[in-house]
Design an enzyme around this catalytic site. Sequence first.
Site, mmCIF file in Angstrom:
data_model
loop_
_atom_site.group_PDB
_atom_site.id
_atom_site.type_symbol
_atom_site.label_atom_id
_atom_site.label_comp_id
_atom_site.label_asym_id
_atom_site.label_seq_id
_atom_site.Cartn_x
_atom_site.Cartn_y
_atom_site.Cartn_z
ATOM 1 N N ARG A 206 0.849 -1.186 0.000
ATOM 2 C CA ARG A 206 0.000 0.000 0.000
ATOM 3 C C ARG A 206 0.893 1.248 0.000
ATOM 4 N NH1 ARG A 206 -5.139 1.563 -1.146
ATOM 5 N NH2 ARG A 206 -6.167 2.715 0.511
ATOM 6 N N THR B 56 -9.330 0.768 -10.058
ATOM 7 C CA THR B 56 -8.500 -0.348 -9.605
ATOM 8 C C THR B 56 -8.607 -1.534 -10.569
ATOM 9 O OG1 THR B 56 -8.940 0.335 -7.349
ATOM 10 C CG2 THR B 56 -8.082 -1.851 -7.574
ATOM 11 N N THR C 153 -3.856 -0.678 -7.586
ATOM 12 C CA THR C 153 -4.628 0.517 -7.916
ATOM 13 C C THR C 153 -3.757 1.768 -7.974
ATOM 14 O OG1 THR C 153 -6.620 1.731 -7.240
ATOM 15 C CG2 THR C 153 -5.116 1.144 -5.493
ATOM 16 N N GLU D 153 -5.937 4.363 -7.157
ATOM 17 C CA GLU D 153 -7.105 4.936 -6.473
ATOM 18 C C GLU D 153 -8.166 5.423 -7.458
ATOM 19 O OE1 GLU D 153 -9.383 5.062 -4.332
ATOM 20 O OE2 GLU D 153 -9.941 7.154 -4.333
ATOM 21 N N GLU E 254 -3.789 8.101 -3.612
ATOM 22 C CA GLU E 254 -4.212 7.237 -2.496
ATOM 23 C C GLU E 254 -4.389 8.001 -1.187
ATOM 24 O OE1 GLU E 254 -5.901 4.072 -2.723
ATOM 25 O OE2 GLU E 254 -4.202 3.897 -4.076
ATOM 26 N N ASP F 244 -7.722 8.461 0.325
ATOM 27 C CA ASP F 244 -8.412 7.375 1.031
ATOM 28 C C ASP F 244 -8.356 7.573 2.550
ATOM 29 O OD1 ASP F 244 -9.480 5.950 -1.018
ATOM 30 O OD2 ASP F 244 -8.234 4.171 -0.793
ATOM 31 N N SER G 199 -10.058 -0.814 0.788
ATOM 32 C CA SER G 199 -11.162 -1.778 0.714
ATOM 33 C C SER G 199 -10.784 -3.002 -0.105
ATOM 34 C CB SER G 199 -12.373 -1.132 0.051
ATOM 35 O OG SER G 199 -12.803 -0.027 0.789
ATOM 36 N N GLY H 209 -13.367 0.582 -5.299
ATOM 37 C CA GLY H 209 -13.411 1.332 -4.037
ATOM 38 C C GLY H 209 -14.092 0.508 -2.963
HETATM 39 N N1 GLU Z 1 -8.305 3.237 -3.147
HETATM 40 C C1 GLU Z 1 -9.259 2.175 -3.103
HETATM 41 C C2 GLU Z 1 -8.955 1.227 -1.992
HETATM 42 O O1 GLU Z 1 -7.872 1.086 -1.607
HETATM 43 C C3 GLU Z 1 -9.232 1.400 -4.346
HETATM 44 C C4 GLU Z 1 -9.571 2.257 -5.464
HETATM 45 C C5 GLU Z 1 -10.862 1.914 -6.032
HETATM 46 O O2 GLU Z 1 -11.084 0.740 -6.291
HETATM 47 O O3 GLU Z 1 -11.629 2.821 -6.207
HETATM 48 O O4 GLU Z 1 -9.798 0.590 -1.494
#
Ligand code: GLU
Length: 588
Positions: free
Chosen positions: A101, A403, A421, A423, A442, A445, A465, A486
């Site tokens: 991450r 993603t 991803t 993001e 990111e 988030d 997520s 997301g």
């Molecule tokens: N940033 C999101 C996450 O880490 C993923 C991005 C997305 O799928 O929109 O959960």
Amino acid sequence: MKVCARASAPVLPLVLAIVLIHEAVAAPVATGTGGAVATISAKASESALDILNKGGNAIDAAVAAAATLGVTDPFSCGIGGGGFMVIYLAKDQRVITIDHRETAPAKTSAEWFRQDGKPIDFDTAVASGAAVGVPGTVRGWHEALERYGSMRFNQVLAPAIAVAEQGFTVNPNFNLLLGQNEKKFRQFAPTSELYLHKGKALPSGTLLRNPGMARAYREIAAGGVKAFYEGPIARAIVDAVNKPPVAAGVSVRPGAMRLSDLANYEARIRPALHSTYRGYDLYGMPLPSSGGATVAHALNILEGFDLKALPRARAEHLYLEASRLAFADRNAYLADPEYVDAPLAGMLSKEFAAQRRALIRPDRAAPGAVAAGDPYAFQSDPSVPLRPQPRASLRLAPESAHTTHLTVSDKEGNVVAYTFTIESWGGSGIVVPDYGFLLNNEMTDFDFEGPHPNVPEAGKRPRSSMAPTIALKNGKPAFSIGSPGGSTIITTVLQTVVNYVDLGMPMDQAVDAPRLSQRNASETSVEPGFGGSAQARALEGFGQRWEAAPEEIGAANALVFNPDGTVTAVSEGKRHGVGTALVQRRGH
Ligand code: GLU
């Protein structure tokens, strides 16, 4: 001015041509023996198969596919971002995860996205240098290859380098995503140069080459992980973050990343989050992704209902309500475990799930958002002195299919489920000059407003997520599943498991079924065409309500290990264009 000079300089000899290329028709389902792969991109699946056919294992092939997706699906993923990889190691019979991450640069504070005592506008935060977390992807790939792979960067990056150099044909889906990103991309000179033509999305049929990304991959192939985290690429990233390469007349928030942030970046090898559901052992992603925990918690809640025996609408109503409750707990407690002592053991106990289950009315939807429960009472030591009040996430923006998720297995029985991803679609919108890859956003988030476990802090990883999942039955791989989208990632994985395990759908139908995403809101997100359907009307009978603007949700990929020893790879038949499933040897 440096920024203006850069903005007006030709970034790269970008070669664009309208060509008529007939690419192989993608097939979303394939069954056979040997290794298997499912991704959302034909070229990425072909890269994985190529590596498997050259003797690489599932880990090598997963990195090859991911690198190719970075070229063909650059708005969803790439080396400018991060991700989570779950690996079943056949020889060891264990599951490990690689958390790569993005992390907050050392200069980050809880005030990062606040101005004059208020959170800044979300879209302004996204398209900025301040949105960029320290990318983890290349470090993650390095750890995967070094520890569990059999090939080196120069071998697994070769297929992606070829695609970046020779180009690929812009398809209608790519064109659509570009269209949605025009405004963001126009703000950054190298991004417009690469992905727009006269400020507009490249039309379908364009041959798109990305020599900058090929150069970045070549430098990594030659110099290894250090080529990314130290040296020219690192310097280019830091420059792009701190002085974003904006178009003339545009100004965005800069970031504050240092070379040391990149040089110090570490991936984490973490044990997988283990849970059980109706005879399956599920292995998912632990924190800082909330994916594994929230899926497990919702399934624990659902396990107390005999879903198989119920009419579909009632079972789906219960699925929605279990998801609502699980999201309330997720939103309140979960964050980076190196910064926050989340009450995970309590939250994942079957006893806590039973307490939450008792709140579900089998005939009636909760009228809106429900409060978080108290998992502390279910921790092994419930007397812990620090017991912060639950904090609801202040922002749970509806998100669509960002993603990407891919999954690969090999003839030895290793399995990879990998979600990564940048993001948002197109991340921060900043392409690193000369290197052709987009930087993530990111950092958005994080929760912008505290107190909350998920506020920005130096070195912290924003809560995710992502939920790459591998399921075992009787100690053997049974299936793998994962999705983009997301926070809808969690519901897509959850719903697909329910469809497959409880509603008895074959995996391709489980993936194809209309997605319903309840994330502790008064309304459930649905996909176009769902409203007005018989299924929708039946659920409305339970008081379920739908969000006004339906959008496609997720683009899942799965593997199923069949009792006869074959493997079935499953991708999307209609979402995000069409996915590509391949096996080494076709047939039953
Ligand atoms: N940033 C999101 C996450 O880490 C993923 C991005 C997305 O799928 O929109 O959960």
